[in-house]
Design a protein around this motif. Structure first.
Motif, PDB file in Angstrom:
ATOM      1  N   ASN A  32       0.794  -1.223   0.000  1.00 43.41           N
ATOM      2  CA  ASN A  32       0.000   0.000   0.000  1.00 43.41           C
ATOM      3  C   ASN A  32       0.828   1.276   0.000  1.00 43.41           C
ATOM      4  O   ASN A  32       0.561   2.184  -0.764  1.00 43.41           O
ATOM      5  N   GLY A  33       1.825   1.389   0.838  1.00 43.92           N
ATOM      6  CA  GLY A  33       2.611   2.615   0.919  1.00 43.92           C
ATOM      7  C   GLY A  33       3.341   2.940  -0.369  1.00 43.92           C
ATOM      8  O   GLY A  33       3.408   4.098  -0.786  1.00 43.92           O
ATOM      9  N   VAL A  34       3.890   1.919  -1.014  1.00 46.06           N
ATOM     10  CA  VAL A  34       4.633   2.128  -2.258  1.00 46.06           C
ATOM     11  C   VAL A  34       3.674   2.477  -3.390  1.00 46.06           C
ATOM     12  O   VAL A  34       3.923   3.413  -4.156  1.00 46.06           O
ATOM     13  N   ALA A  35       2.586   1.762  -3.489  1.00 43.01           N
ATOM     14  CA  ALA A  35       1.596   2.034  -4.536  1.00 43.01           C
ATOM     15  C   ALA A  35       1.015   3.442  -4.369  1.00 43.01           C
ATOM     16  O   ALA A  35       0.868   4.177  -5.354  1.00 43.01           O
ATOM     17  N   LEU A  36       0.715   3.832  -3.140  1.00 39.51           N
ATOM     18  CA  LEU A  36       0.178   5.171  -2.899  1.00 39.51           C
ATOM     19  C   LEU A  36       1.209   6.237  -3.267  1.00 39.51           C
ATOM     20  O   LEU A  36       0.862   7.247  -3.882  1.00 39.51           O
ATOM     21  N   ALA A  37       2.456   6.009  -2.928  1.00 42.17           N
ATOM     22  CA  ALA A  37       3.512   6.972  -3.274  1.00 42.17           C
ATOM     23  C   ALA A  37       3.593   7.161  -4.785  1.00 42.17           C
ATOM     24  O   ALA A  37       3.724   8.295  -5.270  1.00 42.17           O
ATOM     25  N   ARG A  38       3.511   6.072  -5.540  1.00 45.31           N
ATOM     26  CA  ARG A  38       3.533   6.176  -7.008  1.00 45.31           C
ATOM     27  C   ARG A  38       2.327   6.952  -7.516  1.00 45.31           C
ATOM     28  O   ARG A  38       2.450   7.806  -8.398  1.00 45.31           O
ATOM     29  N   LYS A  39       1.161   6.680  -6.956  1.00 42.15           N
ATOM     30  CA  LYS A  39      -0.052   7.382  -7.381  1.00 42.15           C
ATOM     31  C   LYS A  39       0.050   8.878  -7.089  1.00 42.15           C
ATOM     32  O   LYS A  39      -0.371   9.707  -7.901  1.00 42.15           O
ATOM     33  N   ILE A  40       0.614   9.218  -5.949  1.00 49.74           N
ATOM     34  CA  ILE A  40       0.812  10.628  -5.613  1.00 49.74           C
ATOM     35  C   ILE A  40       1.788  11.259  -6.607  1.00 49.74           C
ATOM     36  O   ILE A  40       1.583  12.393  -7.050  1.00 49.74           O
ATOM     37  N   LEU A  41       2.824  10.531  -6.976  1.00 46.62           N
ATOM     38  CA  LEU A  41       3.772  11.020  -7.983  1.00 46.62           C
ATOM     39  C   LEU A  41       3.051  11.318  -9.296  1.00 46.62           C
ATOM     40  O   LEU A  41       3.247  12.376  -9.894  1.00 46.62           O
ATOM     41  N   PHE A  42       2.214  10.400  -9.746  1.00 47.77           N
ATOM     42  CA  PHE A  42       1.478  10.603 -11.001  1.00 47.77           C
ATOM     43  C   PHE A  42       0.612  11.859 -10.921  1.00 47.77           C
ATOM     44  O   PHE A  42       0.578  12.670 -11.841  1.00 47.77           O
ATOM     45  N   TYR A  43      -0.097  11.989  -9.804  1.00 48.81           N
ATOM     46  CA  TYR A  43      -0.995  13.125  -9.612  1.00 48.81           C
ATOM     47  C   TYR A  43      -0.225  14.446  -9.619  1.00 48.81           C
ATOM     48  O   TYR A  43      -0.595  15.399 -10.307  1.00 48.81           O
ATOM     49  N   ILE A  44       0.845  14.506  -8.840  1.00 47.49           N
ATOM     50  CA  ILE A  44       1.631  15.739  -8.754  1.00 47.49           C
ATOM     51  C   ILE A  44       2.231  16.084 -10.107  1.00 47.49           C
ATOM     52  O   ILE A  44       2.226  17.241 -10.523  1.00 47.49           O
TER      53      ILE A  44
END
Length: 105
Positions: A32-44
């Protein structure tokens, strides 16, 4: 060049905040933490960095991460929902999107 600099800064900011290395961020780990970090990267990258999905894919590939356009779009949508529903996420995302653009000028 500026967008590549932004991408690297976003990676550094997110990695530091989430206590991950960039290697883990670009790995195939789906915890979860890694996947969420990637998703935040995409969004930003999309919202704050004004990058197109094809550009995000290019920078991911440069870092050894292959993904589909659909995965990027879904990640962006996921974080958009978090930003709308959780009052902490806009603060976190704004903090993580801060870069010193003067360094590339």
């Amino acid at each position: 060049m500026v967008k590549e600099y932004k991408f690297k800064q976003y990676v550094a900011n997110i990695s530091s905040h989430m206590n991950l290395t960039p290697d883990i961020l670009f790995s195939d780990q789906r915890v979860n933490g890694v996947a969420l970090a990637r998703k935040i990267l995409f969004y930003i990258c999309s919202v704050h960095g004004k990058m197109k999905v094809v550009e995000i894919l290019h920078y991911l590939k440069q870092n050894g991460k292959e993904m589909s356009r659909v995965a990027i779009y879904k990640g962006i949508e996921y974080v958009e929902k978090l930003v709308k529903e959780d009052e902490d996420y806009p603060i976190i995302v704004n903090h993580l999107s801060k870069i010193n653009i003067d360094e590339v000028k």
